[in-house]
Enzyme design. Sequence first.
Site, PDB file in Angstrom:
ATOM      1  N   GLU A 161       1.465   3.518   2.228  1.00  0.00           N
ATOM      2  CA  GLU A 161       2.254   3.641   3.453  1.00  0.00           C
ATOM      3  C   GLU A 161       3.393   2.626   3.485  1.00  0.00           C
ATOM      4  O   GLU A 161       4.507   2.942   3.907  1.00  0.00           O
ATOM      5  CB  GLU A 161       1.352   3.434   4.684  1.00  0.00           C
ATOM      6  CG  GLU A 161       0.201   4.407   4.788  1.00  0.00           C
ATOM      7  CD  GLU A 161      -1.090   3.933   4.119  1.00  0.00           C
ATOM      8  OE1 GLU A 161      -2.154   4.443   4.498  1.00  0.00           O
ATOM      9  OE2 GLU A 161      -1.021   3.059   3.219  1.00  0.00           O
TER      10      GLU A 161
ATOM     11  N   CYS B 168      -1.600  -1.356   7.472  1.00  0.00           N
ATOM     12  CA  CYS B 168      -0.725  -0.189   7.524  1.00  0.00           C
ATOM     13  C   CYS B 168      -0.732   0.447   8.907  1.00  0.00           C
ATOM     14  O   CYS B 168       0.305   0.869   9.407  1.00  0.00           O
ATOM     15  CB  CYS B 168      -1.124   0.817   6.447  1.00  0.00           C
ATOM     16  SG  CYS B 168      -0.857   0.170   4.773  1.00  0.00           S
TER      17      CYS B 168
ATOM     18  N   HIS C 100       0.862  -1.181   0.000  1.00  0.00           N
ATOM     19  CA  HIS C 100       0.000   0.000   0.000  1.00  0.00           C
ATOM     20  C   HIS C 100       0.899   1.232   0.000  1.00  0.00           C
ATOM     21  O   HIS C 100       2.124   1.119   0.127  1.00  0.00           O
ATOM     22  CB  HIS C 100      -0.909  -0.013   1.224  1.00  0.00           C
ATOM     23  CG  HIS C 100      -1.995  -1.046   1.153  1.00  0.00           C
ATOM     24  ND1 HIS C 100      -2.962  -1.160   2.118  1.00  0.00           N
ATOM     25  CD2 HIS C 100      -2.271  -1.995   0.226  1.00  0.00           C
ATOM     26  CE1 HIS C 100      -3.798  -2.134   1.794  1.00  0.00           C
ATOM     27  NE2 HIS C 100      -3.389  -2.667   0.652  1.00  0.00           N
TER      28      HIS C 100
END
Length: 148
Positions: free
Chosen positions: A56, A84, A54
């Site tokens: 992050e 995350c 993702h």
Amino acid sequence: MHDDNYYMKRAYEQAFKSYNEGGCPIGAVIIDENGDILAEGHNHLVQEGSPIIHGEMDAMRKAGRMKSRRHVTMYTTLSPCMMCAGTIVQFKIGRVVVGDTVNSAGNVDFLEERGIKVTVLDDSDCVELVKRFRDEKPKLWLEDWGGE
């Protein structure tokens, strides 16, 4: 204090890059206590076929090893998913600035309950980009968040 809108714009540029590549529009930026950018990243579900990279996570991966992350700030265009958020807690990132809690409330409460300082901007550009993406590619949105 750092200019949250400036760094969120940088995170948004990462999200928009992913969107233009056909991917999920979530971007992130990590800065140190001096405001220096340590890393920028975006979601790679489509680009790398990876469900765990993702925005992050990509920024964390690019920032690399650090003795401590207590004094860094992560800017993310969308409220973090549990994966995350767990990573943010695990590595004790001191502050998270969220661009959008409208399209997904994510885990702001989870982060705050664990001592992470969270600032929610609900930036109109971040909100609109994810809304557009969800309308255009609802199945991809669901896949990125772990299915139906």
